[in-house]
Design a protein around this motif. Sequence first.
Motif, mmCIF file in Angstrom:
data_model
loop_
_atom_site.group_PDB
_atom_site.id
_atom_site.type_symbol
_atom_site.label_atom_id
_atom_site.label_comp_id
_atom_site.label_asym_id
_atom_site.label_seq_id
_atom_site.Cartn_x
_atom_site.Cartn_y
_atom_site.Cartn_z
ATOM 1 N N THR A 123 0.827 -1.197 0.000
ATOM 2 C CA THR A 123 0.000 0.000 0.000
ATOM 3 C C THR A 123 0.864 1.250 0.000
ATOM 4 O O THR A 123 1.690 1.467 0.892
ATOM 5 C CB THR A 123 -0.918 0.033 1.233
ATOM 6 O OG1 THR A 123 -1.674 -1.179 1.288
ATOM 7 C CG2 THR A 123 -1.861 1.219 1.172
ATOM 8 N N GLY A 124 0.708 2.065 -1.024
ATOM 9 C CA GLY A 124 1.436 3.316 -1.102
ATOM 10 C C GLY A 124 2.903 3.202 -1.459
ATOM 11 O O GLY A 124 3.619 4.208 -1.468
ATOM 12 N N VAL A 125 3.381 1.993 -1.775
ATOM 13 C CA VAL A 125 4.794 1.796 -2.118
ATOM 14 C C VAL A 125 5.013 2.153 -3.585
ATOM 15 O O VAL A 125 4.294 1.673 -4.465
ATOM 16 C CB VAL A 125 5.228 0.341 -1.852
ATOM 17 C CG1 VAL A 125 6.688 0.136 -2.252
ATOM 18 C CG2 VAL A 125 5.013 -0.023 -0.379
ATOM 19 N N ALA A 126 5.999 2.982 -3.852
ATOM 20 C CA ALA A 126 6.310 3.398 -5.223
ATOM 21 C C ALA A 126 6.723 2.187 -6.052
ATOM 22 O O ALA A 126 7.297 1.223 -5.536
ATOM 23 C CB ALA A 126 7.416 4.443 -5.216
ATOM 24 N N ALA A 127 6.430 2.235 -7.350
ATOM 25 C CA ALA A 127 6.704 1.113 -8.239
ATOM 26 C C ALA A 127 8.163 0.681 -8.190
ATOM 27 O O ALA A 127 8.464 -0.519 -8.193
ATOM 28 C CB ALA A 127 6.303 1.481 -9.661
#
Length: 333
Positions: A123-127
């Motif tokens: 959740t909310g982690v950059a690609a």
Amino acid sequence: MKYIISFMMNTYRYVLLFLAVLMGGSCSKELKTLAPDFDVQVLQSTAKVGQPIQFDFVGDANIITFYSGEFGNDYHYADKDSIIALEKLNLSFQNQVRGQGGTAPFCQSDQFHVLISSDLDLTGVAAEDQLDKIKQAKWVDLTAKYAWSPLNCSSTNPYIAAGVHNIAEHITKNKRNYIAFRYTNRPNTMENGKSAIWRFQALTLSAVTPLGTTVLMTQANAGWKPVYEGGIAAWMANAFDLSASSSAVTMRGPLTTTGTYEMWCVSNPFVITDTNLGHNPGVAVKAYIDKPIRSYSYIYKKPGTYEVVFIATNANKDGRSEILRKVQVTVEP
């Protein structure tokens, strides 16, 4: 005249005394609550699913309440909470391996794995940071549980059913859980073999509880997304494909890579929680105002052995008295 007056006065005293006795008795006397004279008999305690079982009553009671012994109507939970707990978590899918061009004479083995984790949250982690999160998480490898398409480098292999397996022991309740397919591509050499094309489809994740089976995830709503090691530049443009019609996922590696890379296909998270149903209510068979009844029939939808409980109650404004009658029945498929 005096006699008449004296007679009337004496009569008046007797009337007052009589009324006083009546009033005093009505104010102080409580209605007695008698224990129910009630019993239950069952002539045929074994039946098939869908067949009625008849319970015959001997005697009567003001109120009769029924507990079938099934989940949600079990007398053991009349005064305590009943929890819907997970019994099984069944995962199934189909898979296929196919050869693709290359100079090596055989396909690479051990390229495709299916895994599950309760130790990941994207959740909310950059690609660009997702691969590190995935690799740092603890994963349980489920590959050995399932059947896999034969590794014969054919371009015409059909899909096969991998089987249905209970993976409940590998998840953590009340946490995010992820399913992933991991594709490993090694350099195409005579030693490694040529990279293959792996596909999976028709995935279903189902939760089994005492209330039945609920589908939690399907191939179409799993939200599959790829995460590449080495970046997309290290892979073919069509290394990952999600079919718009069938939601089948295709994973393939480049033919000329000189390094070993992983591609992950990760699902949306799912969360398993137990549900508290509270106390189990009984079924009202006879109410206070109903006429006496002589029998009650019930149909079971699932096989098993059930403890049936009838509560017979007599009640009035001053109290209540109840008795329990228990009968065991067996329901066959």
